[in-house]
Write an enzyme that holds these catalytic residues in place. Sequence first.
Site, PDB file in Angstrom:
ATOM      1  N   TYR A 120      13.549  50.512  -3.417  1.00 19.74           N
ATOM      2  CA  TYR A 120      13.887  51.858  -2.936  1.00 19.74           C
ATOM      3  C   TYR A 120      13.072  52.942  -3.637  1.00 19.74           C
ATOM      4  O   TYR A 120      13.289  54.127  -3.404  1.00 19.74           O
ATOM      5  CB  TYR A 120      15.380  52.149  -3.147  1.00 19.74           C
ATOM      6  N   LYS A 180      18.143  37.775  -8.320  1.00 14.03           N
ATOM      7  CA  LYS A 180      17.450  36.648  -7.687  1.00 14.03           C
ATOM      8  C   LYS A 180      16.323  36.237  -8.636  1.00 14.03           C
ATOM      9  O   LYS A 180      15.144  36.150  -8.266  1.00 14.03           O
ATOM     10  CB  LYS A 180      16.923  37.095  -6.311  1.00 14.03           C
ATOM     11  N   ASP A 209      22.465  35.326  -3.305  1.00 17.93           N
ATOM     12  CA  ASP A 209      22.919  34.610  -2.101  1.00 17.93           C
ATOM     13  C   ASP A 209      24.215  33.853  -2.380  1.00 17.93           C
ATOM     14  O   ASP A 209      25.170  33.881  -1.597  1.00 17.93           O
ATOM     15  CB  ASP A 209      21.821  33.694  -1.537  1.00 17.93           C
ATOM     16  N   ASP A 221      23.078  47.855  -2.402  1.00 20.39           N
ATOM     17  CA  ASP A 221      23.271  48.498  -1.102  1.00 20.39           C
ATOM     18  C   ASP A 221      23.950  47.524  -0.145  1.00 20.39           C
ATOM     19  O   ASP A 221      24.929  47.848   0.538  1.00 20.39           O
ATOM     20  CB  ASP A 221      21.892  48.922  -0.567  1.00 20.39           C
TER      21      ASP A 221
END
Length: 363
Positions: free
Chosen positions: A124, A191, A224, A248
């Site tokens: 972002y 991640k 995930d 988000d």
Amino acid sequence: MGYPVTLIRGDGIGPEVAKATQTAIDATGVAIDWKVVDAGIDVMDKYGTPLPEHVLDSIRETKVAIKGPITTPVGTGFRSVNVEIRKQLDLYANLRPAKSIRGVRSYFSDIDLVIVRENTEDLYAGIEFTHDSPEGAEARASLSQLSGKFIREDSAIGVKPISIHGSRQIVEFAFKHAQAFNRKKVTAVHKANIMKFTDGLFLEVARDVAKSYPEIEFEDRIVDNMCMQLMQKPELYDVLVMPNLYGDILSDLCAGMIGGLGVAPGANIGAQYAVFEAIHGSAPKYAGQNRANPTALILSGVLMLQHLEEMEAASRLQQAVESVIAEKKHVTYDLALPRTQPVGTQEMAEAIAQRCGTLSPSS
Ligand code: NAD
């Protein structure tokens, strides 16, 4: 003299939910010295910008603001006012609690999670190059050379900066929040198995910060897996801290778990300033109809009262919201039972205000 607070009414349904929120907060008895200002598409003709400088100046003066949603005009060249406020005031932490409310339709019950999202870095940061620009070609060439990896010629490029400073301040924020609200566990979401240097750095910093808070349990989850765990065993989680993009997505997932945008509050907090706002947008199709659900912004007001350390008033307002929703007599269309008459935005706020007045300070 009350607490000075900037009230940005916003556009679309903003002015209606903002007025409703003012009604509900005033009913707590906490004295607020409201500085009402306008931003958004309705002020563009007057000021030539949806975010006039005096709005930012007002927040710089009062330090605390609550804002209605603001439309991001498409195709006018104006950036999102919401993103601009966060950037200008360095509001690095996005706090999004997700707590079930009895009477709100949802597949889940007893959800009580807090998402702490880093608000300034990651994908972002706005560092992007189009696939067909000279800058894009240069970025591809340098990155290919630096990494020794092939990048297709028709690729657009986005950059994901994750810093030690940014990671440290957001993880510290999450632990301090956990401490202040007597929460037991912080989970860092990442991640790092794939993005070893960016998410890897976030995780390394998170592990380091956790050492300073031995009384709070710490663990990490790959994003995930985290999504699946939230669907299967949400009760195992408490405060979740993560970089911008995962925050988000997961905060909307958690908003869905408690019944949707109409009831999901939020806050953007920095070292000097704090701006409280609902997760939902300006819902233009409901603007001016006194139909929108004011709950999300009123609950953002609860977060604001907590920030002002008016804990008793905050908990009374929270209880008033919960009790009016559970009773289902004075709720907007989205919360009403089939074949019952919904009330308008302001009427729901007045019912909450009245309930707030009847709850005793110690209840
Ligand atoms: P939205 O949240 O405005 O509306 C999506 C749908 O959710 C609405 O059509 C409505 O059915 C429902 N909804 C939302 N809030 C509600 C409420 N309080 N009560 C009842 N129903 C409600 O999302 P969108 O349509 O994607 O965005 C509209 C505009 O808002 C866009 O310009 C977007 O950029 C902007 N936006 C602003 C903010 C902000 O101010 N922080 C956040 C998100 C979107």
